[in-house]
Design a protein around this motif. Sequence first.
Motif, PDB file in Angstrom:
ATOM      1  N   ALA A   1     104.579  68.971  40.410  1.00 50.31           N
ATOM      2  CA  ALA A   1     105.115  68.569  41.769  1.00 50.31           C
ATOM      3  C   ALA A   1     106.204  67.143  41.447  1.00 50.31           C
ATOM      4  CB  ALA A   1     104.388  69.089  42.884  1.00 50.31           C
TER       5      ALA A   1
ATOM      6  N   ARG B   1     112.800  71.387  40.742  1.00 53.05           N
ATOM      7  CA  ARG B   1     112.999  72.780  41.275  1.00 53.05           C
ATOM      8  C   ARG B   1     113.454  73.014  42.666  1.00 53.05           C
ATOM      9  NH1 ARG B   1     109.559  78.232  40.279  1.00 53.05           N
ATOM     10  NH2 ARG B   1     110.170  79.426  41.857  1.00 53.05           N
TER      11      ARG B   1
ATOM     12  N   VAL C   1     111.880  67.813  44.459  1.00 49.68           N
ATOM     13  CA  VAL C   1     112.042  69.137  44.745  1.00 49.68           C
ATOM     14  C   VAL C   1     112.839  69.294  46.008  1.00 49.68           C
ATOM     15  CG1 VAL C   1     110.633  71.100  45.971  1.00 49.68           C
ATOM     16  CG2 VAL C   1     109.566  69.701  43.890  1.00 49.68           C
TER      17      VAL C   1
ATOM     18  N   SER D   1     108.773  67.452  39.128  1.00 49.02           N
ATOM     19  CA  SER D   1     109.838  68.631  39.328  1.00 49.02           C
ATOM     20  C   SER D   1     110.898  68.520  39.979  1.00 49.02           C
ATOM     21  CB  SER D   1     108.887  69.739  39.930  1.00 49.02           C
ATOM     22  OG  SER D   1     109.920  71.094  39.989  1.00 49.02           O
TER      23      SER D   1
END
Length: 323
Positions: free
Chosen positions: A93, A98, A127, A96
Motif C-alpha cells: 500500500a 492504484r 492510492v 501503490s
Amino acid sequence: MTRLNDLDLNLLLVFDAILRAGSVTVAAAEVGLAQASMSNALARLRDHFDDPLFVRTKGSMRPTPLAESMAAPVQGALNQLRAAIEGKPRFVAARSSRCFRICMTEIAQRLFLARLLQHFTVHAPNVQVTTVDMFPDATQAALAGGDIDLAVGYFADFGPDFYSQKFFEETYVVMARRGHPAATSSAFGREAYLDARHIVYVPSAASHHNLEASLDREFLRLGRKRNVGLRVAHSLGVSDVVASTDLVLTVPSRLGRVLAEVFQLQVFDLPLAVPAIDIKQYWHTRYHQDPAIAWLRAQFRELFQAQAPALMPSISRIDRAGW
C-alpha cells in the motif's frame, strides 16, 4: 519448420538447466531427473531442433550458436512463467498508486470517505479513490466484472457469488430544528411525528428507498398518511431546510449525529417501529483472494467495524436489500 505445438515444453526446463550448469549431470540433479532420463531429454531436444545444442569441450557442455540464440528468449519466458505460477501477487500500500473504485451512496460517502482518506494519507499516500453510486443490479454487475472493487452500505441480495462483512447495525433518528414546537427537550413523540410535515429523501440510486417504504408501511398500519412537504433526490441543502422550517427529516443515526453537529439540529429517537439495517461491505468471489482488494477490505473493517477485533463476525453471504 519447428513449431511450438510439437515441443514438450518441459524440455525447455532441461535446456535452461544445461545452459546454466554446463553439465548434464548437474542439470539432471537440479531438475530432479535421473542421468538416463536427462540424456534422453537432451536427445529429444536435439532431434526437435535438428541441432546438437550443447557440445562437450574441455569438460563442460557449451551451447551451439543456435542454443545461444535461443538462450535469452527461453530464459526470459521461463522467468515470466515462474513469476506467474510460483510468485504470489503482493500489494504494498505504501508504494501503490492504484485507484480503487468503490460504490457508496451519498450517505455512505458522507459517513466514511473523509476518515478513509485521512487513513490513506498516512498508510497509502499515493492510492486514489473513485466513488460511484449505482442501482443494485448495476452494482452487482460492476462487482462481478471488476469495474468496481467494493460496495459499501446496505444493498440488495446479489446472490451466492458474493460475500459481505458487517460493520455495524444502523437505526434511524428524527431531525428537527432547535425549538421545534412539536419536540420536547428529549423526545419527539409518536403523535407529533405522525402529525409533522416530512422531508422525503429518495436519491436516484438505491440508498434510502428501504427506509421510506418502511415508514410508509408503518404510517399505513397506524391508519395515517404521511404529510410530505418536500421530496428531494440529493442531500445537499436539506439540513438548511430542516434548520429553517418545521419540516422533519428521518435519517440513519450516524448521519443524524454528523448533521446535528454541523448544523445545530436536534436529533431524536424515531418513535415508530422501523427495523434496523446492517451496514456491510460487499465483494465478488472472483476478487476474494486479490491482495489489493483484500487490503482495502481490511482498511474498512479496521476503521468502521463496531466490534473489537476478537468479536469480528466471519465473512458471510449477503442477505439484505438496499441502503
